[in-house]
Design a protein around this motif. Structure first.
Motif, PDB file in Angstrom:
ATOM      1  N   CYS B  18     -25.579  10.746 -40.977  1.00  0.00           N
ATOM      2  CA  CYS B  18     -26.886  10.863 -41.619  1.00  0.00           C
ATOM      3  C   CYS B  18     -27.573  12.143 -41.146  1.00  0.00           C
ATOM      4  CB  CYS B  18     -27.735   9.646 -41.281  1.00  0.00           C
ATOM      5  SG  CYS B  18     -29.433   9.809 -41.853  1.00  0.00           S
ATOM      6  N   CYS B  21     -30.900  10.936 -39.014  1.00  0.00           N
ATOM      7  CA  CYS B  21     -30.889  10.193 -37.753  1.00  0.00           C
ATOM      8  C   CYS B  21     -29.554  10.277 -37.032  1.00  0.00           C
ATOM      9  CB  CYS B  21     -31.317   8.746 -37.967  1.00  0.00           C
ATOM     10  SG  CYS B  21     -30.032   7.716 -38.693  1.00  0.00           S
ATOM     11  N   CYS B  38     -28.596   5.627 -45.776  1.00  0.00           N
ATOM     12  CA  CYS B  38     -28.299   5.412 -44.371  1.00  0.00           C
ATOM     13  C   CYS B  38     -28.783   4.018 -43.965  1.00  0.00           C
ATOM     14  CB  CYS B  38     -29.001   6.474 -43.534  1.00  0.00           C
ATOM     15  SG  CYS B  38     -28.971   6.120 -41.781  1.00  0.00           S
ATOM     16  N   CYS B  41     -31.913   4.599 -41.095  1.00  0.00           N
ATOM     17  CA  CYS B  41     -33.222   5.196 -41.393  1.00  0.00           C
ATOM     18  C   CYS B  41     -33.544   5.215 -42.880  1.00  0.00           C
ATOM     19  CB  CYS B  41     -33.325   6.604 -40.813  1.00  0.00           C
ATOM     20  SG  CYS B  41     -32.471   7.848 -41.777  1.00  0.00           S
TER      21      CYS B  41
HETATM   22 ZN   LIG Z   1     -30.211   7.887 -41.051  1.00  0.00          ZN
END
Ligand SMILES: [Zn+2]
Ligand SMILES: [Zn+2]
Ligand SMILES: [Zn+2]
Lengths: 210, 211
Positions: B18, B21, B38, B41
């Protein structure tokens, strides 16, 4: 029990921020390039915190002349009236143009202030390794990334007015130094948002488990 | 049995990270119109759009025509006491220069004229050869530049600026809007549709050297 997550940094992967290709980093050597697009790969944006701090603080400083100096001066029949961002909004309110006043207030005052405050908060929260509500902080970051451009409205209004209202002795409009400072604030906060790495928000959680 | 299905499913996924994050996770092979988010997040990590290159090229071509019309016609015309003042998009930039505010002139020029134009031209440079099953030199750099330009192309904000200026001047003078304003207003949805039609993952995959 907290859920443990794998991250690219932990497992030795590098994500290319240009073409999104995931590559395995051999060792922790620097200057690895993406095999697909050639972009230099970084686990995190380089010097993200110091860069974002420097840009955010510069924007705070520029924000002062942006609000104190006139952004434009309207001269009608020889009488010049300098307008700051705030007096421009006040005039719209006095003129009864409420929707327009709200729009300019939002774009020229709320957005830049909010952006600076959010960036400062994100920087501090990363600096103090906060693990509080990382998902919400990531959303805050996305907001600062997308909303900043709307602050440019006032600059565009000035660009349109100066060229149109050129009526000699009758009426002229001239830009002001405040507009230069304000344009600087918009551009610098955009660069600040770009240099911040939201993955730093999540790194604090990683260190919790170790 | 279920083990086998799982193994099959596994082979049709691929590992990704991701960008917001850094979570490392497997995403399934996406079908047209599907998105992958994701799990930690919520960031949009991948989207298979499946639009044809012809569709994107048609939108880009329409954008280019509208861009030219918006820049070579009168935007606003003001009548005050028998005097007429005309302006087009570039005259605002020019006047700021004349008044000595070159910093704002450059900024307005970049975000309202240069960045949108370069974005359209970059797309032609990348997409036309792809359509013809070939690649121009530096196509990757050009496509990467296209993505860098995106936040600096502010046509929709400029449009709102025009509307604000119109309202502000309404009781000062009679304002007529020109062809450029209509072209500019039409340019915004077409540019947005062009951007939205592109599948950047697919384009990066097709730009990958095949040898
Ligand atoms: Zn993420
Ligand atoms: Zn890459
Ligand atoms: Zn690095």
């Amino acid at each position: 029990m907290k859920k443990l997550y794998n991250t690219a940094a932990h497992k030795g992967y590098l994500l290319c921020h240009t073409c999104h290709l995931l590559s395995k980093a051999a060792t922790h050597v620097h200057s690895i390039h993406c095999p697909r697009c050639g972009t230099r790969l970084h686990s995190r944006k380089p010097n993200s915190l110091s860069r974002t701090w420097a840009l955010t603080l510069t924007a705070y400083i520029l924000y002062i002349p942006a609000n104190l100096l006139p952004i434009m001066t309207v001269t009608m029949s020889g009488k010049g009236e300098p307008d700051t961002i705030f007096s421009g909004v006040k005039e719209l309110v006095l003129g009864g143009m409420w929707p327009l006043a709200l729009l300019i207030f939002f774009a020229s005052i709320t957005v830049p202030v909010l952006k600076l405050l959010i960036l400062t908060y994100l920087l501090l929260s990363v600096q103090f390794k906060s693990s509080w509500r990382p998902k919400e902080r990531t959303i805050l970051y996305r907001i600062t990334e997308t909303v900043g451009r709307w602050s440019m409205i006032d600059i565009f209004v000035i660009a349109i007015l100066v060229a149109l209202v050129k009526l000699g002795a009758l009426a002229t409009i001239e830009a002001g130094a405040g507009a230069v400072a304000f344009g600087g604030v918009v551009v610098i906060t955009m660069f600040a948002a770009m240099s911040f790495d939201p993955r730093l928000i999540w790194d604090a959680l990683e260190n919790d488990h170790e | 049995m279920s083990q086998m299905i799982k193994a099959q499913a596994e082979s049709r996924t691929h590992l990704t990270a991701c960008h917001d994050c850094d979570l490392l996770f497997h995403i399934p092979h996406l079908k047209k119109g599907e998105q992958a988010h994701c799990p930690r997040c919520g960031a949009l990590v991948m989207e298979r759009k499946g639009n044809s290159l012809d569709y994107s090229l048609a939108l880009a071509l329409t954008s280019l025509i509208l861009f030219v019309m918006a820049n070579f016609n009168v935007l606003l015309r003001m009548n005050v006491g028998g005097r007429t003042q005309e302006e087009n998009i570039i005259s605002g930039v020019n006047e700021l220069f004349v008044q000595g505010y070159w910093e704002i002139a450059v900024l307005v020029f970049i975000v309202s004229i240069l960045a949108p134009l370069l974005k359209i031209l970059c797309l032609f440079y990348v997409l036309i050869p792809l359509r013809l099953n070939t690649r121009f030199p530096y196509a990757k750099e050009v496509f990467s530049f296209y993505e860098t330009l995106s936040p600096w192309s502010m046509t929709e904000v400029y449009m709102l600026g025009i509307l604000v200026a119109l309202v502000k001047l309404a009781d000062l003078a009679t304002i007529n809007v020109g062809i450029a304003l209509y072209s500019f207003a039409a340019l915004i949805p077409f540019m947005a549709a062009t951007d939205a039609s592109l599948d950047d993952h697919e384009i990066w995959e097709s730009l990958e050297p095949t040898d």
